[in-house]
Design a protein around this motif. Structure first.
Motif, PDB file in Angstrom:
ATOM      1  N   VAL A   1       0.801  -1.267  -0.086  1.00 36.65           N
ATOM      2  CA  VAL A   1      -0.070  -0.072  -0.099  1.00 36.65           C
ATOM      3  C   VAL A   1       1.002   1.187  -0.030  1.00 36.65           C
ATOM      4  CG1 VAL A   1      -0.104   0.278   2.493  1.00 36.65           C
ATOM      5  CG2 VAL A   1      -1.988   1.068   1.269  1.00 36.65           C
ATOM      6  N   ASP A   2       2.128   1.180   0.702  1.00 33.69           N
ATOM      7  CA  ASP A   2       3.179   2.322   0.637  1.00 33.69           C
ATOM      8  C   ASP A   2       3.278   2.494  -0.665  1.00 33.69           C
ATOM      9  OD1 ASP A   2       2.882   2.024   3.428  1.00 33.69           O
ATOM     10  OD2 ASP A   2       4.849   1.180   3.440  1.00 33.69           O
ATOM     11  N   ALA A   3       3.593   1.783  -1.700  1.00 31.24           N
ATOM     12  CA  ALA A   3       3.902   1.768  -3.129  1.00 31.24           C
ATOM     13  C   ALA A   3       2.633   2.223  -3.793  1.00 31.24           C
ATOM     14  CB  ALA A   3       4.519   0.598  -3.611  1.00 31.24           C
TER      15      ALA A   3
ATOM     16  N   LEU B   1      -3.757   6.624  -5.135  1.00 33.48           N
ATOM     17  CA  LEU B   1      -4.581   6.987  -4.346  1.00 33.48           C
ATOM     18  C   LEU B   1      -4.804   8.437  -4.109  1.00 33.48           C
ATOM     19  CD1 LEU B   1      -4.430   4.264  -1.804  1.00 33.48           C
ATOM     20  CD2 LEU B   1      -5.797   4.285  -3.616  1.00 33.48           C
ATOM     21  N   ALA B   2      -4.358   9.113  -5.148  1.00 31.40           N
ATOM     22  CA  ALA B   2      -4.313  10.586  -5.202  1.00 31.40           C
ATOM     23  C   ALA B   2      -5.610  11.343  -4.765  1.00 31.40           C
ATOM     24  CB  ALA B   2      -3.979  11.242  -6.513  1.00 31.40           C
ATOM     25  N   GLY B   3      -6.681  10.760  -4.921  1.00 26.76           N
ATOM     26  CA  GLY B   3      -8.024  11.446  -4.762  1.00 26.76           C
ATOM     27  C   GLY B   3      -8.567  11.105  -3.311  1.00 26.76           C
TER      28      GLY B   3
ATOM     29  N   THR C   1       0.341   2.944  12.640  1.00 26.31           N
ATOM     30  CA  THR C   1       0.234   4.293  12.758  1.00 26.31           C
ATOM     31  C   THR C   1      -1.007   5.109  11.946  1.00 26.31           C
ATOM     32  OG1 THR C   1       1.909   4.626  11.028  1.00 26.31           O
ATOM     33  CG2 THR C   1       2.605   4.522  13.221  1.00 26.31           C
ATOM     34  N   GLY C   2      -1.654   4.295  11.041  1.00 26.26           N
ATOM     35  CA  GLY C   2      -2.779   4.901  10.483  1.00 26.26           C
ATOM     36  C   GLY C   2      -2.474   5.012   9.043  1.00 26.26           C
ATOM     37  N   ARG C   3      -2.646   6.141   8.432  1.00 19.17           N
ATOM     38  CA  ARG C   3      -2.796   6.567   6.724  1.00 19.17           C
ATOM     39  C   ARG C   3      -1.235   6.981   6.546  1.00 19.17           C
ATOM     40  NH1 ARG C   3      -6.929   8.293   3.717  1.00 19.17           N
ATOM     41  NH2 ARG C   3      -6.009  10.104   3.021  1.00 19.17           N
ATOM     42  N   GLY C   4      -0.505   7.067   7.595  1.00 23.01           N
ATOM     43  CA  GLY C   4       0.847   7.274   7.171  1.00 23.01           C
ATOM     44  C   GLY C   4       1.563   7.377   8.649  1.00 23.01           C
ATOM     45  N   GLY C   5       2.823   8.053   8.577  1.00 21.43           N
ATOM     46  CA  GLY C   5       3.507   8.457   9.677  1.00 21.43           C
ATOM     47  C   GLY C   5       4.508   7.412  10.410  1.00 21.43           C
ATOM     48  N   GLY C   6       4.710   6.264   9.412  1.00 25.18           N
ATOM     49  CA  GLY C   6       5.575   5.109   9.932  1.00 25.18           C
ATOM     50  C   GLY C   6       7.035   5.173   9.585  1.00 25.18           C
TER      51      GLY C   6
ATOM     52  N   GLY D   1      -2.506  -1.740  -9.903  1.00 22.42           N
ATOM     53  CA  GLY D   1      -3.438  -0.377  -9.989  1.00 22.42           C
ATOM     54  C   GLY D   1      -4.859  -0.829 -10.317  1.00 22.42           C
ATOM     55  N   PRO D   2      -5.694   0.066 -10.704  1.00 23.24           N
ATOM     56  CA  PRO D   2      -7.304  -0.427 -10.692  1.00 23.24           C
ATOM     57  C   PRO D   2      -7.424  -1.376 -11.867  1.00 23.24           C
ATOM     58  CG  PRO D   2      -6.703   2.018 -11.438  1.00 23.24           C
ATOM     59  CD  PRO D   2      -5.405   1.385 -10.710  1.00 23.24           C
ATOM     60  N   PRO D   3      -8.568  -1.934 -11.739  1.00 24.34           N
ATOM     61  CA  PRO D   3      -8.786  -2.764 -12.940  1.00 24.34           C
ATOM     62  C   PRO D   3      -9.559  -1.974 -13.927  1.00 24.34           C
ATOM     63  CG  PRO D   3     -10.526  -2.754 -11.208  1.00 24.34           C
ATOM     64  CD  PRO D   3      -9.435  -2.233 -10.610  1.00 24.34           C
ATOM     65  N   PRO D   4      -9.507  -2.435 -15.215  1.00 27.02           N
ATOM     66  CA  PRO D   4     -10.076  -1.632 -16.382  1.00 27.02           C
ATOM     67  C   PRO D   4     -11.665  -1.176 -15.899  1.00 27.02           C
ATOM     68  CG  PRO D   4      -9.986  -3.845 -16.895  1.00 27.02           C
ATOM     69  CD  PRO D   4      -9.337  -3.687 -15.717  1.00 27.02           C
ATOM     70  N   PRO D   5     -12.220  -0.162 -16.479  1.00 31.98           N
ATOM     71  CA  PRO D   5     -13.647   0.389 -16.235  1.00 31.98           C
ATOM     72  C   PRO D   5     -14.666  -0.876 -16.554  1.00 31.98           C
ATOM     73  CG  PRO D   5     -12.234   2.205 -17.450  1.00 31.98           C
ATOM     74  CD  PRO D   5     -11.530   0.744 -17.554  1.00 31.98           C
TER      75      PRO D   5
END
Length: 316
Positions: free
Chosen positions: A42-44, A51-53, A90-95, A234-238
């Protein structure tokens, strides 16, 4: 203190070692002097900007699980935590830091004989593997295909499926050598990344997703269930659902799973069980490599190149 942040989303070279203020634990929190940091898939995904959104911005400090010693506690936390060796979320980050903050409900004491490296290899991956199988309604005697089995999450899913009595455990991986290692951990069938030559499976646990996801629906048996536990590819195709609809009469199911939907007390109970089982030799941690914190970008380059079997651990 030193931390590793994402200054530019995309390539690992967009990560940087920065100086940040040492945090102070607030109410219900502890401060952990970090001795090991788990580098997760998930870090990568976050670093690439996939996950920019979801609110991740420039300067985000990666990492969600650490192990070390509690050195301070905030208001409302029993001071007996101070001096304890712990695993912490540590949650969504901070590790990726030298000293980390975690809520006391996200901290688990470590058995005396469990290393900090093993703790950050097992802590999150074991919980996702355990509850991912449960989310798929896996029952003993069913067959399982694990897509992307060479990472720490896939490796734990292999072991837990074997421990729970799967009739067959197939894995997709990229090399014969990795296949041998996965067989030693409980896999019964080794397939290439495309899953060629597979029969039909009751459950597919998919760490990868990505553009090839639709090709795995035909590998499900009637009433089969595919659970996405990661988006490493990455995400699957639409239009990925078209392949599932093509098998409408097979009564297939697709689900996503995030450990964030599981009550924290239930997660911690599973972690304690996995940590204890590892000390007894019933489960195995696979640490690919231990690197200094300031080489976090090198760790991510290795992950992007598909070189990692198990988990890379960073040490401050």
């Amino acid at each position: 203190m030193k931390a590793v942040s994402v200054e530019t989303f995309g390539d690992p070279d967009g990560m940087a070692v920065v100086d940040v203020a040492t945090p102070v634990p607030g109410r219900g929190q502890v401060l952990v002097a970090v001795e090991a940091i788990g580098v997760g898939g998930v870090d990568a995904v976050i670093r690439r900007g996939t996950l920019a959104g979801y609110g991740f911005q420039k300067g985000h400090v990666l990492g969600s699980e650490v192990a070390g010693t509690v050195t301070a506690v905030g208001p409302g936390v029993d001071t007996s935590w101070i001096g304890q060796r712990v695993w912490a979320f540590t949650g969504r980050g901070g590790g990726y830091v030298e000293q980390a903050i975690a809520g006391v409900e996200d901290v688990v004491p470590l058995p005396a004989t469990l290393s900090v490296e093993d703790a950050v290899t097992l802590g999150s991956s074991g919980v996702v593997a355990h509850f991912g199988l449960a989310h798929a309604h896996f029952t003993p005697g069913e067959s399982v295909l694990i897509r992307g089995a060479a990472g720490s999450l896939g490796i734990m899913t292999v072991q837990l499926a074997a421990r729970a009595g799967a009739s067959a455990i197939a894995v997709t991986t990229s090399s014969v050598e990795r296949g041998h290692r996965l067989r030693e951990l409980g896999a019964t069938h080794v397939l290439n990344r495309a899953g060629d030559g597979s029969t039909a499976y009751d459950v597919i646990v998919d760490v990868i997703a990505g553009p090839d996801l639709p090709s795995f629906f035909p590998k499900l048996a009637p009433n089969g269930r595919l659970v996405l536990v990661g988006l490493v590819g990455g995400p699957p195709p639409p239009d990925f659902g078209t392949a599932m609809l093509a098998a409408f009469q097979q009564s297939l199911s697709l689900a996503t799973f995030s450990a964030g939907t599981v009550p924290k007390a239930a997660q911690q109970a599973v972690r304690r069980d996995h940590f204890a089982a590892t000390t007894r030799g019933e489960l195995h941690s696979v640490v690919h490599e231990v690197l200094p914190l300031d080489q976090a970008a090198i760790a991510h380059h290795k992950m992007d190149a598909g070189e990692v079997f198990g988990r890379i651990v960073l040490k401050p």
